[in-house]
Each structure stands twice: as C-alpha cells, then as structure tokens.
Write a protein that holds these residues in place. Structure first.
Motif, PDB file in Angstrom:
ATOM      1  N   LEU A 176      -7.072   2.664  -1.630  1.00 48.21           N
ATOM      2  CA  LEU A 176      -5.861   2.172  -2.298  1.00 48.21           C
ATOM      3  C   LEU A 176      -6.121   0.793  -2.912  1.00 48.21           C
ATOM      4  N   ALA A 177      -6.863  -0.037  -2.182  1.00 49.02           N
ATOM      5  CA  ALA A 177      -7.157  -1.382  -2.700  1.00 49.02           C
ATOM      6  C   ALA A 177      -8.038  -1.301  -3.948  1.00 49.02           C
ATOM      7  N   ALA A 178      -9.028  -0.429  -3.919  1.00 51.55           N
ATOM      8  CA  ALA A 178      -9.936  -0.310  -5.067  1.00 51.55           C
ATOM      9  C   ALA A 178      -9.175   0.183  -6.296  1.00 51.55           C
ATOM     10  N   LEU A 179      -8.289   1.133  -6.087  1.00 50.63           N
ATOM     11  CA  LEU A 179      -7.489   1.648  -7.209  1.00 50.63           C
ATOM     12  C   LEU A 179      -6.670   0.515  -7.819  1.00 50.63           C
ATOM     13  N   GLU A 180      -5.988  -0.246  -6.967  1.00 52.27           N
ATOM     14  CA  GLU A 180      -5.164  -1.345  -7.474  1.00 52.27           C
ATOM     15  C   GLU A 180      -6.006  -2.385  -8.212  1.00 52.27           C
ATOM     16  N   THR A 181      -7.152  -2.724  -7.657  1.00 53.80           N
ATOM     17  CA  THR A 181      -8.020  -3.698  -8.323  1.00 53.80           C
ATOM     18  C   THR A 181      -8.431  -3.187  -9.698  1.00 53.80           C
ATOM     19  N   GLU A 182      -8.798  -1.910  -9.745  1.00 57.31           N
ATOM     20  CA  GLU A 182      -9.241  -1.360 -11.033  1.00 57.31           C
ATOM     21  C   GLU A 182      -8.085  -1.300 -12.031  1.00 57.31           C
ATOM     22  N   MET A 183      -6.877  -0.976 -11.552  1.00 60.26           N
ATOM     23  CA  MET A 183      -5.718  -0.930 -12.455  1.00 60.26           C
ATOM     24  C   MET A 183      -5.377  -2.320 -12.989  1.00 60.26           C
ATOM     25  N   SER A 239       0.018  -2.872 -11.657  1.00 65.37           N
ATOM     26  CA  SER A 239      -0.187  -1.965 -10.523  1.00 65.37           C
ATOM     27  C   SER A 239      -0.065  -0.509 -10.967  1.00 65.37           C
ATOM     28  N   PHE A 240      -0.681   0.385 -10.225  1.00 66.23           N
ATOM     29  CA  PHE A 240      -0.549   1.824 -10.472  1.00 66.23           C
ATOM     30  C   PHE A 240       0.926   2.221 -10.513  1.00 66.23           C
ATOM     31  N   THR A 241       1.713   1.572  -9.659  1.00 71.38           N
ATOM     32  CA  THR A 241       3.136   1.937  -9.572  1.00 71.38           C
ATOM     33  C   THR A 241       3.888   1.622 -10.855  1.00 71.38           C
ATOM     34  N   GLN A 242       3.331   0.727 -11.663  1.00 73.30           N
ATOM     35  CA  GLN A 242       4.043   0.321 -12.881  1.00 73.30           C
ATOM     36  C   GLN A 242       3.600   1.121 -14.099  1.00 73.30           C
ATOM     37  N   LEU A 243       2.643   2.014 -13.925  1.00 69.67           N
ATOM     38  CA  LEU A 243       2.191   2.821 -15.070  1.00 69.67           C
ATOM     39  C   LEU A 243       3.167   3.960 -15.298  1.00 69.67           C
ATOM     40  N   ASP A 244       3.240   4.450 -16.539  1.00 64.57           N
ATOM     41  CA  ASP A 244       4.107   5.605 -16.764  1.00 64.57           C
ATOM     42  C   ASP A 244       3.404   6.858 -16.226  1.00 64.57           C
ATOM     43  N   PRO A 245       4.204   7.880 -15.914  1.00 63.32           N
ATOM     44  CA  PRO A 245       3.635   9.058 -15.239  1.00 63.32           C
ATOM     45  C   PRO A 245       2.431   9.659 -15.959  1.00 63.32           C
ATOM     46  N   SER A 246       2.424   9.679 -17.270  1.00 61.37           N
ATOM     47  CA  SER A 246       1.288  10.334 -17.929  1.00 61.37           C
ATOM     48  C   SER A 246       0.024   9.487 -17.783  1.00 61.37           C
ATOM     49  N   THR A 247       0.178   8.166 -17.785  1.00 57.69           N
ATOM     50  CA  THR A 247      -0.991   7.318 -17.540  1.00 57.69           C
ATOM     51  C   THR A 247      -1.451   7.469 -16.091  1.00 57.69           C
ATOM     52  N   GLU A 291       0.846  -1.210   0.000  1.00 60.86           N
ATOM     53  CA  GLU A 291       0.000   0.000   0.000  1.00 60.86           C
ATOM     54  C   GLU A 291       0.876   1.253   0.000  1.00 60.86           C
ATOM     55  N   PHE A 292       1.940   1.186   0.765  1.00 61.89           N
ATOM     56  CA  PHE A 292       2.841   2.328   0.907  1.00 61.89           C
ATOM     57  C   PHE A 292       3.480   2.697  -0.438  1.00 61.89           C
ATOM     58  N   ALA A 293       3.840   1.680  -1.193  1.00 57.42           N
ATOM     59  CA  ALA A 293       4.455   1.935  -2.499  1.00 57.42           C
ATOM     60  C   ALA A 293       3.461   2.596  -3.449  1.00 57.42           C
ATOM     61  N   VAL A 294       2.213   2.163  -3.413  1.00 57.46           N
ATOM     62  CA  VAL A 294       1.187   2.793  -4.259  1.00 57.46           C
ATOM     63  C   VAL A 294       1.018   4.252  -3.835  1.00 57.46           C
ATOM     64  N   LEU A 295       0.958   4.467  -2.537  1.00 57.17           N
ATOM     65  CA  LEU A 295       0.803   5.826  -2.017  1.00 57.17           C
ATOM     66  C   LEU A 295       1.972   6.725  -2.444  1.00 57.17           C
ATOM     67  N   GLU A 296       3.180   6.177  -2.395  1.00 56.62           N
ATOM     68  CA  GLU A 296       4.343   6.973  -2.824  1.00 56.62           C
ATOM     69  C   GLU A 296       4.213   7.392  -4.282  1.00 56.62           C
ATOM     70  N   ALA A 297       3.764   6.448  -5.105  1.00 50.59           N
ATOM     71  CA  ALA A 297       3.622   6.758  -6.527  1.00 50.59           C
ATOM     72  C   ALA A 297       2.552   7.824  -6.742  1.00 50.59           C
ATOM     73  N   ILE A 298       1.465   7.734  -5.983  1.00 51.86           N
ATOM     74  CA  ILE A 298       0.396   8.735  -6.107  1.00 51.86           C
ATOM     75  C   ILE A 298       0.909  10.106  -5.652  1.00 51.86           C
ATOM     76  N   ALA A 299       1.599  10.112  -4.504  1.00 52.64           N
ATOM     77  CA  ALA A 299       2.062  11.388  -3.937  1.00 52.64           C
ATOM     78  C   ALA A 299       3.008  12.105  -4.902  1.00 52.64           C
TER      79      ALA A 299
END
Ligand SMILES: Cc1cc2nc3c(=O)[nH]c(=O)nc-3n(C[C@H](O)[C@H](O)[C@H](O)COP(=O)(O)OP(=O)(O)OC[C@H]3O[C@@H](n4cnc5c(N)ncnc54)[C@H](O)[C@@H]3O)c2cc1C
Ligand code: SF4
Lengths: 204, 550
Positions: A89-96, A103-111, A34-42
């Motif tokens: 955070l869980a819902a975002l990951e599921t949707e991604m 994972s959201f963390t693996q998307l490029d910044p523009s995506t 979860e923390f890694a996803v949050l870092e990417a979002i921040a």
C-alpha cells in the motif's frame, strides 16, 4: 441467508458467519490512511451493486491482518502477510504521488483501473516496491485477498447461485439441471416468475 | 451450542488420560499416557497418512507409541464449519518461502496441520499405483526403481482399502485384478457425468472414483451426504481420514496422541542412535525419551526436522550421509481445463472428483515419460474466484460477471507424474518462524518432460471438453499438487535416505514414514500408497522385533 436456521447450517457455521457479518468496520491493524486506500482499491477489484448493503471488504482484509494467518507460502522477495500489505500500500501511494501528485483515493475510477491493470502487469516499478514486485503484490495479496474474502461472504454466494453451507443436511439431487428444494432456482429469460416462486420456498 | 470453551488450537485436548471422541459432540475416549522419562518404543512425529497409520499398526502390534502432532485435535461434528475461510485452520500456514522457475503453492493445497494430517481436508481419491511404476527405471526407462515389489504392495493396498472402507466401482478398468472395493461406488454428480461423456466421445475408458468416504453407514460414520465441503474438512464424519480411522484404533490399542506438540529436534547420542524428541507444548520445550523415532511430517517438514537436528556428529543433518535429505522434491502437475455447460451442473454437490480416467497412465504411446490421470472437479466459490484470477487475470466487473456462471462450470483436472530432479529441494534459511525454528525455502522448476506432459494433458482435456459442447473453455496452467521426495527410499545408502522398510541407512532407530520416501510420484494421488507403505512398515517392524533386529 434464508437458510441460516435450516438444517443446512450447523452451529459452528452459524457462529463464524455471524462473526463475519459483524466484523468491526473500523480499522484495527491498518492505519486510517492505509485503510482508505484499501477501500478505494476494493471498490475497483469487486464493484458492488447499490441495491444491497455492501460487503465491507477493507474491514474483512483488516480482520485477516489482525488474525495474521498467512497462506502457508510466500515468494522469495515478498515479506510476510502483514508486512506485504503495509509495504504494498505504501509503495502504491508513493508511486501515485510521484506520478500524479495525489493519492490513489483521489484518482477517478478509470485512472484507478488503469493503475491496477499496470500493477497486475508489473508496470508499476517505483523503487518503493523494494524486493516485492508490484505484480506479485497484486497477484498474491491485493486481488487474491480481496476477492477470496468477498466470495466467502453470503452476499456473494447468493449472487452466484452457490447453495452455501450444507451440513448437517447435504444434497440429494446431483444430476444435470437437478436442484434440491433448498437450493435457489436459476432465473432464465421468460421464466423469472417461476424462479421467484420456487425461491420463496428455499430456506426451509 | 458452543461446546467447549477452550480453543483447541491454543489448549491441548489430549491430556489427563483422555482424548477427544471424534464421533461425539463434546465426547471423550480414554487414552493411555506415557511419562516423558519413560523410554517409549516409538515416538512418531506427525499423525497423518503415514504417521497415523503406523501409530495404529505399531500400537496394535504391542509397542508403546506416542504420536506428536503440531496441529489441533478436532471433533469434526462440533468444530468444522461449511466455510472455506474458517477451515483454513486445518492448513499448515506457517511461514515458508518458495522460489524457482515454477514456485509451488503450498498451504491448503497440500499441507495439513492437525491430528490426522492432510487427510483431514484431503479429497479422498484413493488409487493404487500402476505396478510398473515401482520399477519405472528398469521397465519404463525413466525415474528410478523402488525397493518394493508391486505384488507385495497389492496386499497392503487391500489392507488400506479395507481399513478405510473405500467406496469404489465393481470392476476397476485398469491394471491387474484387485479385490472388490469394500463399499459400493457413490452416485455420480453432473460434473462426473460430464467427464464420462467426454471420455466416451474420445474413445477412452473412465470409472467412478474410489473414494475414502462411506457410501453406507459404518460404525459411527454416517454415509456421505454430498455436501461437497470435503477439501475444507468433512463435518459429518463420512470421510475416512486418519483422524476417524487409524487414530481411534491406535488409541484403543494403547497409543498416546499429543496434540499441539511441535517437534523441533530429534536428539541423537554419541553412539549415533536417536534417543528421543524435543517438542514444544503449552509454551515449553520438553523432551520425550524413545527407543525409536519415526519422522512423518510430510515432504517439507520431514527434511526440515532432519536438517534442523544437525549436531557435531551429523553436521549436515540426520540420515543425510547421501546428501539427499531435502533433495528430489516432487509435486504432481495439476493443470486443468475449464468451461461452461449450457446445463446447470452445480459441481459443488458431492465429493469434488466422483469420476476419473487413468487412460494416460496405462497407454504408453506418448512422446514423454510417465503418465497422468484426470478427474472431474467441484471448486468451492473462493477457490473458483482464485482460479479465475490466476488463469484468466480477471478482476473487477469482469470477475463478478464471470462468477455468475458458477453453476454451469465443468472442469477436468490432471494429476500428472513429474520427474525427480535434484535441483528441486527444501533447504533451511536464516529466518525464524513462530517456534523459533528456521523457515524452509522450497525451490521448484519443471523439466522439459514435465512441460511436455502438461501440454499433452491440456490438449487432450480441451478436446474432451469440446466433445461435450462446453463453451468459453480456458486452461488453468498453474497449480500445485501433492508433495513427494526429500527422503527417498532405495537399495543403496549412497543414493537414498531410507531402505524399503523406511529405516534410515545412517541411524538404525530412526525411521521415515510419509510421502517423502517416494522415489517417483506415479500418476495417481498418494495417500493410499502412503498408507499401504505404513502398513507394510508396521508389519516389517513387528517381524524385525521378533527376530531381535530392532
Ligand atoms: C486439499 C488436499 C486434497 C488432497 N486430496 C487427496 C486425494 O484426493 N487423494 C490422495 O491420495 N491424496 C490427497 N491429498 C494428499 C494427501 O492428503 C497427502 O499426500 C497425505 O496426507 C500425506 O501424508 P503424510 O503422512 O506424508 O503427511 P500429512 O498427512 O500431511 O501429515 C503430516 C502431519 O505431521 C505434522 N507435523 C509435521 N511436522 C511436524 C513436527 N515437526 N512436529 C509435530 N508434527 C508435525 C503435521 O501437522 C501433519 O499433521 C490431498 C491433500 C490436500 C491438502
Ligand atoms: S461430500 Fe461427503 S465426504 Fe464430502 S464433506 Fe460432504 S459428507 Fe463429507
């Protein structure tokens, strides 16, 4: 921060800002994933310059979750602070995963930006969101918590020219274009040198 | 210099015959204490603008008084930081659910949890009602009449202004004559000058704001030094909050204050009279006996407590034979217009609203009911970031970029009268909070009149901003202001909860003395009116006691 030891900071302020600057960098409430996803979002909500240490936004959000102090209200359908972050955070990951198979963390910044824009507009609508809409999560938790914690950090205050803490010494000059000697000067085009010279004196 | 080891949010400070001296680091003042078995004259729930003031008036009137507050007992000089995040410790952040078409934003916006209540972090604007608002139904054709007479209220406003040493203008431009403010007005900052320039361009009046922060030394309060952190608590004690004014007076007169004491239930006996309060302190539920109970928890906690105190005799909650406890909740419109000035404004310096106009409270040529004031603004950084996000949907590089204009921001913000509607209300849910008490749900929707007023104000404030050459102007159309209603006063037990003396119709020794007794909001901030009503209630109780009518 140059003002830390001046009359503009009382002891209580020094104590809590020091604590904020020394916030543990490892997650204590969120899981590492979860923390890694949050870092990417921040990184997308508040892009930070490379020429200074980064404000550890994910750690500050996690710290708030450890303290577990809410805002004093939540919309019907949204759970309390901790649960809202977990669920969002869980819902975002599921949707991604469903949409991009990663994972959201693996998307490029523009995506990533595109996804956050869709979240802001309520265009993410996987069943995993449950009764809390993506839009509500973005507005009341995600962007809200990250940005308000950022603008509570001395690095952000310097960036925007805010005088920062101011007690016991307050201000004397309050009119248009007036500045006390303990406030940073603004650099205008052609006058950057003067501002730099003035600002060397700030903090006394 | 960490002063006291114990955390004042975890361990009560007002114990063992002493209370914190709010004016001295690490200091104490003596405090009288009452046994729980002793039937005190008044148990007061909440020590804010209403409860703190009434505790003082009653203690000075010779009654035995215990004031309960769920919040901590702070010493501003040692406990308050210049910091928005840290100071959220002053806010009511317990769980609450909001819904409706226009859900309210609660917490720091409008709810304090501390000895001194919301006045510990309020913005200090101290205004009187327009006299006609006390009779808005019969004189102005909307809302409903108060059971109070403005001439009598004028006297109590003067008492409150004197007690708080309000710093205000030499002559106030609107309404009937009022006495000179006790202290001279504060110097205006650039944000206030911008408001004045805009008003002059639009051809309307403006004034320096009457403020509850001293412009000259007063006892142990030093004059305001314009640090601008007022809405997160004043660490210099220039601010004249209930914590630094009424409560020290109350202690001197023999009142006891119990901090970190959450009242969960008012007990009523078979004869239908209140007998005391159940409260949680240091992990245990306790009971204080009392001859009278005053509820002063503000417009959400007051109805929550009354509803939660339901018993077989009063199954719908206490003082609720009218069915109106929790109903007719009101806030005020708090929309704003923001823009950038080519000049440096640095609006963070000084109290946030140093100038205002009440023009539209007194000009009746409008196509909606009620009025509004608008004021100059000085948002702190995190608050400003929140505004940028909620009003302009900014985030990412755009947000960071726009935050850099902070020192050039000018803004005008309204305090507007919203109409009472029965559907706007506080109810209990099945969820429980950390005390095991039912979480309240707060429902709010604007009516057409509310919307018409907001349109008018946003349009007018925008013109005023254009008139001073502000650029990049934008509207902030959602924010929540002060709270009112939910236990309103009136002349008729069928359509009100308390009478003019704040005494409940149903239970003669149960009183309600806070923002929830307002039948209408008027177009000014509430605290001075709440304190004036509390002063009046104190006098009325003394008079009734003399006549044996308590
Ligand atoms: C940020 C902000 C700015 C403001 N600015 C202004 C301004 O400029 N001018 C103005 O006139 N007004 C202003 N106000 C509003 C003003 O502060 C309030 O209207 C006023 O304080 C309300 O008084 P009250 O007595 O009804 O409640 P409060 O002052 O809120 O006091 C209620 C107290 O009751 C306690 N309590 C509640 N329930 C319980 C319970 N069950 N047991 C024990 N304790 C309980 C709470 O902890 C609290 O301390 C502002 C408010 C805020 C938050
Ligand atoms: S500006 Fe004045 S009232 Fe406000 S926090 Fe500073 S000293 Fe206190």
């Amino acid at each position: 921060m140059a003002k830390r030891n001046s009359l503009s900071w009382n002891d209580k302020t020094r104590e809590i800002i020091d604590k904020r600057l020394n916030v543990p960098r490892e997650p204590r409430f969120l899981t590492p994933v979860e923390f890694a996803v949050l870092e990417a979002i921040a990184d997308r909500i508040i892009p930070q310059p490379d020429d200074r240490p980064r404000v550890p936004l994910a750690a500050l959000v996690d710290d708030r979750l450890v303290a577990d102090v809410g805002d004093g209200y939540r919309s019907a359908g949204s759970p309390r602070l901790r649960e809202a972050w977990r669920q969002g955070l869980a819902a975002l990951e599921t949707e991604m995963q469903a949409r991009y198979d990663r994972s959201f963390t693996q998307l490029d910044p523009s995506t990533q930006d595109l996804v956050l824009k869709q979240m802001q507009k309520g265009e993410l609508d996987h069943a995993a969101w449950g009764t809390m809409t993506a839009k509500e999560f973005f507005k009341s938790r995600l962007a809200h918590d990250i940005a308000t914690l950022y603008y509570a950090h001395p690095a952000a205050w310097s960036e925007m020219g805010f005088g920062g803490p101011a007690a016991p010494r307050g201000y004397v000059r309050m009119g248009y274009n007036e500045r006390d000697s303990w406030e940073a000067a603004e650099a205008s085009e052609g006058k950057e040198d003067q501002a730099r010279k003035d600002n060397a004196r700030v903090g006394r | 210099m960490p002063v006291s080891a114990a955390d004042p949010q975890k361990t009560p400070r007002a114990v063992e015959g002493r209370a914190p001296d709010v004016f001295r680091i690490g200091g104490w003042v003596p405090m009288r204490q009452y046994a729980e078995s002793e039937e005190v004259d008044f148990a007061i729930v909440g020590t804010g603008a209403g409860g703190g003031t009434l505790a003082c008036k009653l203690a000075e009137g010779g009654f035995s008084v215990v004031g309960f507050d769920a919040g901590a007992y702070w010493r501003p000089l040692e406990d308050f930081a210049s910091d928005e995040t840290e100071q959220s410790k002053l806010y009511w952040t317990d769980d609450r659910i909001v819904d409706g078409e226009n859900p309210l934003q609660l917490g720091g916006n409008n709810c304090g949890k501390a000895v001194g209540g919301s006045t510990v972090h309020f913005a200090m604007v101290s205004l009187r009602f327009r006299p006609e608002w006390f009779k808005s139904r019969s004189v102005m054709g909307y809302g409903l009449d108060w059971p109070l007479d403005w001439r009598e209220m004028w006297k109590y406003y003067a008492e409150a202004e004197e007690a708080l040493k309000i710093a205000g203008p030499v002559t106030y431009p609107w309404g009937p004559k009022r006495p000179r403010y006790p202290y001279r007005a504060h110097e205006m900052n650039a944000a206030a000058h911008a408001l004045a320039k805009g008003c002059e361009a639009m051809g309307i009046g403006w004034t320096e704001t009457p403020l509850a922060t001293v412009s000259a030394p007063r006892g142990l309060s030093s004059p305001c030094m314009y640090r601008g952190f007022c809405v997160v608590g004043c660490s210099t004690n220039a601010k004249q909050s209930a914590l630094t004014t009424w409560i020290p007076r109350a202690l001197k007169a023999g009142a006891e204050i119990r901090d970190l004491s959450m009242v969960g239930r008012v007990e009523v006996d078979a004869s239908g009279k209140a007998t005391g309060v159940h409260y949680l302190r240091e992990g245990a539920w306790r009971f204080q006996r009392a001859k009278n109970v005053v509820v002063a928890g503000y417009a959400i906690e007051t109805p929550r407590l009354l509803l939660n105190s339901a018993n077989p005799q009063f199954p719908n909650g206490l003082a609720n034979s009218s069915g109106l406890v929790g109903k007719y909740l009101m806030t005020q419109s708090n929309q704003a217009v923001w823009g950038l000035s080519k000049d440096e404004v640095r609006s963070y310096k000084g109290p946030p609203s140093l100038a205002l106009t009440e023009h539209w409270n007194y000009d009746d040529k409008k196509d909606f009911f009620g009025g509004y004031a608008y004021m100059s603004q000085g948002p702190l950084p995190a608050m400003w970031a929140k505004t940028q996000m909620s009003s302009r949907q900014l985030w990412g590089a755009e947000l960071v970029r726009s935050m850099q204009d902070y020192n050039h921001v000018v803004g005008l913000k309204m305090v507007g009268e919203m109409l009472p509607q029965e559907r706007n209300q506080v109810v209990l849910t099945g969820e429980k909070d950390q005390y095991g008490l039912p979480v309240p749900k707060v429902t709010y929707s604007w009516c057409d009149n509310d919307k018409a007023m907001i349109r008018h104000a946003l349009g007018f404030m925008r013109q005023a901003m254009e008139a001073i050459d502000a650029h990049d102007i934008f509207d902030q159309d959602d924010d929540t202001n002060h709270l009112y209603g939910t236990a309103r006063m009136g002349d008729d037990p069928r359509s009100s909860v308390v009478n003019a003396d704040c005494r409940s119709w149903d239970i003669p020794n149960l009183w309600i003395c806070d923002g929830s007794v307002f039948p209408t909001t008027g177009g000014v901030n509430p605290s001075l009116t709440i304190q004036a009503i509390a002063c009046r209630t104190g006098d009325r109780i003394k008079a009734m006691a003399r006549r044996g009518e308590l």
